[in-house]
Design a protein around this motif. Sequence first.
Motif, PDB file in Angstrom:
ATOM      1  N   HIS A   7     -93.015  31.465 -21.360  1.00 53.64           N
ATOM      2  CA  HIS A   7     -92.404  30.166 -21.603  1.00 53.64           C
ATOM      3  C   HIS A   7     -93.031  29.587 -22.866  1.00 53.64           C
ATOM      4  O   HIS A   7     -94.253  29.570 -23.017  1.00 53.64           O
ATOM      5  N   GLY A   8     -92.283  29.064 -23.753  1.00 51.73           N
ATOM      6  CA  GLY A   8     -92.772  28.448 -24.973  1.00 51.73           C
ATOM      7  C   GLY A   8     -93.472  27.125 -24.673  1.00 51.73           C
ATOM      8  O   GLY A   8     -93.375  26.586 -23.569  1.00 51.73           O
ATOM      9  N   PRO A   9     -94.210  26.595 -25.648  1.00 51.84           N
ATOM     10  CA  PRO A   9     -94.916  25.326 -25.427  1.00 51.84           C
ATOM     11  C   PRO A   9     -93.931  24.194 -25.153  1.00 51.84           C
ATOM     12  O   PRO A   9     -92.857  24.149 -25.726  1.00 51.84           O
ATOM     13  N   LEU A  10     -94.377  23.310 -24.279  1.00 56.32           N
ATOM     14  CA  LEU A  10     -93.545  22.150 -23.961  1.00 56.32           C
ATOM     15  C   LEU A  10     -93.694  21.095 -25.054  1.00 56.32           C
ATOM     16  O   LEU A  10     -94.784  20.875 -25.585  1.00 56.32           O
ATOM     17  N   ALA A  11     -92.678  20.422 -25.369  1.00 52.42           N
ATOM     18  CA  ALA A  11     -92.739  19.355 -26.366  1.00 52.42           C
ATOM     19  C   ALA A  11     -93.219  18.080 -25.682  1.00 52.42           C
ATOM     20  O   ALA A  11     -92.671  17.666 -24.669  1.00 52.42           O
TER      21      ALA A  11
END
Length: 153
Positions: free
Chosen positions: A8-12
Amino acid sequence: MQDNSGFHGPLAYSQAWFWLGVLVLLVVAAWYAFLLWPRRKRARRTHPVVPRDLAGLRLSCLQAIDSVVADADAGRLPERAAHQRLSFLVREFAGHVTGKPATSMTLEELRRHGLEPFVDGIAGIYPAEFEPVSGRTVQDSAAAARQAVRAWN
């Protein structure tokens, strides 16, 4: 089918948290600036402050002196306390008519500030005010106090 590799990519983050942090830093900086900012001293008055009702102030002080003498004569006020109270009354009068903190000045400071009429009266009360056993009576100190109050123009 979908590719599900588990990554999962970093959360904004919300920009509100960034601006809240900046605000907190500014408030802390402003607080330290307020605490450490050099303060300017008030300008001292160079001219004496003359009360509007000098005669009324003088009369009030003379009545207070008479009251101290009456209390000392009646035994309601110890002799040493009477001398101290008389000195305070003269200093308080000097403070009111000149605008200077005469109640906390030494005799030398009173002289430097040009309060000679009060210096003479207070100096006349000093021995009875500070000596363990004084030869001066409350009436003598009251006479010196009255003279100092009446001498001021």
